[in-house]
Design a protein around this motif. Sequence first.
Motif, PDB file in Angstrom:
ATOM      1  N   VAL A  53       0.799  -1.229   0.000  1.00  0.00           N
ATOM      2  CA  VAL A  53       0.000   0.000   0.000  1.00  0.00           C
ATOM      3  C   VAL A  53       0.834   1.283   0.000  1.00  0.00           C
ATOM      4  CG1 VAL A  53      -2.044  -1.043   1.071  1.00  0.00           C
ATOM      5  CG2 VAL A  53      -0.226  -0.107   2.515  1.00  0.00           C
ATOM      6  N   VAL A  54       2.120   1.178  -0.286  1.00  0.00           N
ATOM      7  CA  VAL A  54       2.956   2.378  -0.260  1.00  0.00           C
ATOM      8  C   VAL A  54       2.419   3.431  -1.225  1.00  0.00           C
ATOM      9  CG1 VAL A  54       5.261   3.315  -0.687  1.00  0.00           C
ATOM     10  CG2 VAL A  54       5.007   1.168   0.560  1.00  0.00           C
ATOM     11  N   ALA A  55       2.110   3.047  -2.447  1.00  0.00           N
ATOM     12  CA  ALA A  55       1.587   4.001  -3.433  1.00  0.00           C
ATOM     13  C   ALA A  55       0.227   4.540  -2.997  1.00  0.00           C
ATOM     14  CB  ALA A  55       1.489   3.348  -4.808  1.00  0.00           C
ATOM     15  N   LYS A  56      -0.631   3.673  -2.482  1.00  0.00           N
ATOM     16  CA  LYS A  56      -1.973   4.085  -2.041  1.00  0.00           C
ATOM     17  C   LYS A  56      -1.887   5.090  -0.901  1.00  0.00           C
ATOM     18  CE  LYS A  56      -6.114   2.170   0.153  1.00  0.00           C
ATOM     19  NZ  LYS A  56      -6.796   0.947   0.565  1.00  0.00           N
ATOM     20  N   LEU A  57      -1.050   4.814   0.091  1.00  0.00           N
ATOM     21  CA  LEU A  57      -0.941   5.720   1.226  1.00  0.00           C
ATOM     22  C   LEU A  57      -0.229   7.013   0.848  1.00  0.00           C
ATOM     23  CD1 LEU A  57      -0.254   3.252   4.178  1.00  0.00           C
ATOM     24  CD2 LEU A  57      -2.404   4.288   3.451  1.00  0.00           C
ATOM     25  N   SER A  58       0.727   6.926  -0.055  1.00  0.00           N
ATOM     26  CA  SER A  58       1.391   8.143  -0.530  1.00  0.00           C
ATOM     27  C   SER A  58       0.383   9.057  -1.214  1.00  0.00           C
ATOM     28  CB  SER A  58       2.531   7.790  -1.494  1.00  0.00           C
ATOM     29  OG  SER A  58       3.552   7.088  -0.820  1.00  0.00           O
ATOM     30  N   GLU A  59      -0.505   8.475  -1.996  1.00  0.00           N
ATOM     31  CA  GLU A  59      -1.538   9.254  -2.667  1.00  0.00           C
ATOM     32  C   GLU A  59      -2.496   9.881  -1.648  1.00  0.00           C
ATOM     33  OE1 GLU A  59      -5.156   8.753  -5.915  1.00  0.00           O
ATOM     34  OE2 GLU A  59      -3.647   7.187  -5.777  1.00  0.00           O
ATOM     35  N   ALA A  88      -5.386  16.928   6.087  1.00  0.00           N
ATOM     36  CA  ALA A  88      -5.087  17.913   5.051  1.00  0.00           C
ATOM     37  C   ALA A  88      -4.104  17.332   4.039  1.00  0.00           C
ATOM     38  CB  ALA A  88      -4.488  19.168   5.681  1.00  0.00           C
ATOM     39  N   PRO A  89      -4.206  17.727   2.779  1.00  0.00           N
ATOM     40  CA  PRO A  89      -3.247  17.270   1.782  1.00  0.00           C
ATOM     41  C   PRO A  89      -1.849  17.826   2.067  1.00  0.00           C
ATOM     42  CG  PRO A  89      -4.735  18.897   0.822  1.00  0.00           C
ATOM     43  CD  PRO A  89      -5.205  18.625   2.210  1.00  0.00           C
ATOM     44  N   VAL A  90      -0.844  17.067   1.689  1.00  0.00           N
ATOM     45  CA  VAL A  90       0.549  17.471   1.869  1.00  0.00           C
ATOM     46  C   VAL A  90       1.205  17.461   0.493  1.00  0.00           C
ATOM     47  CG1 VAL A  90       2.730  16.961   3.018  1.00  0.00           C
ATOM     48  CG2 VAL A  90       0.578  16.438   4.171  1.00  0.00           C
ATOM     49  N   GLY A  91       1.495  18.626  -0.005  1.00  0.00           N
ATOM     50  CA  GLY A  91       2.033  18.760  -1.355  1.00  0.00           C
ATOM     51  C   GLY A  91       3.519  18.512  -1.456  1.00  0.00           C
ATOM     52  N   PRO A  92       4.016  18.394  -2.690  1.00  0.00           N
ATOM     53  CA  PRO A  92       5.444  18.148  -2.916  1.00  0.00           C
ATOM     54  C   PRO A  92       6.325  19.309  -2.467  1.00  0.00           C
ATOM     55  CG  PRO A  92       4.277  18.408  -5.001  1.00  0.00           C
ATOM     56  CD  PRO A  92       3.258  18.400  -3.918  1.00  0.00           C
ATOM     57  N   ASP A  93       5.726  20.470  -2.219  1.00  0.00           N
ATOM     58  CA  ASP A  93       6.501  21.593  -1.683  1.00  0.00           C
ATOM     59  C   ASP A  93       6.832  21.374  -0.203  1.00  0.00           C
ATOM     60  OD1 ASP A  93       3.678  21.898  -1.253  1.00  0.00           O
ATOM     61  OD2 ASP A  93       4.031  23.968  -0.611  1.00  0.00           O
ATOM     62  N   LYS A  94       6.128  20.456   0.444  1.00  0.00           N
ATOM     63  CA  LYS A  94       6.359  20.138   1.861  1.00  0.00           C
ATOM     64  C   LYS A  94       7.247  18.908   2.050  1.00  0.00           C
ATOM     65  CE  LYS A  94       3.554  23.333   3.321  1.00  0.00           C
ATOM     66  NZ  LYS A  94       4.100  24.583   3.766  1.00  0.00           N
ATOM     67  N   ILE A  95       7.109  17.920   1.147  1.00  0.00           N
ATOM     68  CA  ILE A  95       7.915  16.695   1.216  1.00  0.00           C
ATOM     69  C   ILE A  95       8.042  16.150  -0.200  1.00  0.00           C
ATOM     70  CG2 ILE A  95       5.906  15.241   1.774  1.00  0.00           C
ATOM     71  CD1 ILE A  95       7.804  13.476   3.459  1.00  0.00           C
ATOM     72  N   ASP A 114       8.687  13.477  -3.320  1.00  0.00           N
ATOM     73  CA  ASP A 114       8.133  12.145  -3.576  1.00  0.00           C
ATOM     74  C   ASP A 114       9.003  11.054  -2.954  1.00  0.00           C
ATOM     75  OD1 ASP A 114       5.977  13.205  -4.972  1.00  0.00           O
ATOM     76  OD2 ASP A 114       6.879  12.894  -6.934  1.00  0.00           O
ATOM     77  N   GLY A 115      10.311  11.189  -3.081  1.00  0.00           N
ATOM     78  CA  GLY A 115      11.219  10.185  -2.517  1.00  0.00           C
ATOM     79  C   GLY A 115      11.150  10.128  -1.011  1.00  0.00           C
ATOM     80  N   ASP A 116      11.129  11.291  -0.375  1.00  0.00           N
ATOM     81  CA  ASP A 116      11.032  11.327   1.086  1.00  0.00           C
ATOM     82  C   ASP A 116       9.674  10.833   1.568  1.00  0.00           C
ATOM     83  OD1 ASP A 116      13.625  12.273   1.296  1.00  0.00           O
ATOM     84  OD2 ASP A 116      13.033  14.355   1.693  1.00  0.00           O
ATOM     85  N   LEU A 117       8.621  11.150   0.816  1.00  0.00           N
ATOM     86  CA  LEU A 117       7.287  10.664   1.174  1.00  0.00           C
ATOM     87  C   LEU A 117       7.241   9.144   1.117  1.00  0.00           C
ATOM     88  CD1 LEU A 117       4.319  10.980   1.869  1.00  0.00           C
ATOM     89  CD2 LEU A 117       3.871  11.427  -0.554  1.00  0.00           C
ATOM     90  N   LYS A 118       7.775   8.571   0.053  1.00  0.00           N
ATOM     91  CA  LYS A 118       7.802   7.106  -0.070  1.00  0.00           C
ATOM     92  C   LYS A 118       8.571   6.487   1.095  1.00  0.00           C
ATOM     93  CE  LYS A 118       8.996   3.309  -3.073  1.00  0.00           C
ATOM     94  NZ  LYS A 118      10.163   2.722  -3.641  1.00  0.00           N
ATOM     95  N   ALA A 119       9.723   7.060   1.431  1.00  0.00           N
ATOM     96  CA  ALA A 119      10.525   6.541   2.545  1.00  0.00           C
ATOM     97  C   ALA A 119       9.763   6.660   3.864  1.00  0.00           C
ATOM     98  CB  ALA A 119      11.853   7.282   2.623  1.00  0.00           C
TER      99      ALA A 119
END
Length: 69
Positions: free
Chosen positions: A25-31, A47-54, A56-61
Motif C-alpha cells: 500500500v505504499v503508493a496508495k498511502l502516498s496518494e 489535510a493534503p501534503v504537497g510536494p513543496d512540503k515533502i 516524492d522520494g522522502d514521502l515514499k521513505a
Amino acid sequence: CHAKDKKLVGPSFKDIATKYKGQDVVAKLSEKVRKGGAGTFGPVPMAPVGPDKISDGDLKAAVELILKS
C-alpha cells in the motif's frame, strides 16, 4: 497530527501499520497523503501534503517507515 504509538488528531503510526500489515500500500498511502482525506480512521479529515512540503522520494521513505512500525 500523528504519533508513533498513540492517537492524537490522527491514528498512530502503529495503528496504520497494523491496519495495512501484509499489504502493498505504499503508493496508495502516498496518494492519500498527497490528496488528504477522511473516513479510514474516523471523521477527522487529513489535510493534503504537497510536494513543496515533502518530496516524492522522502514521502515514499516515510510511508515505508510508518508501515514498519
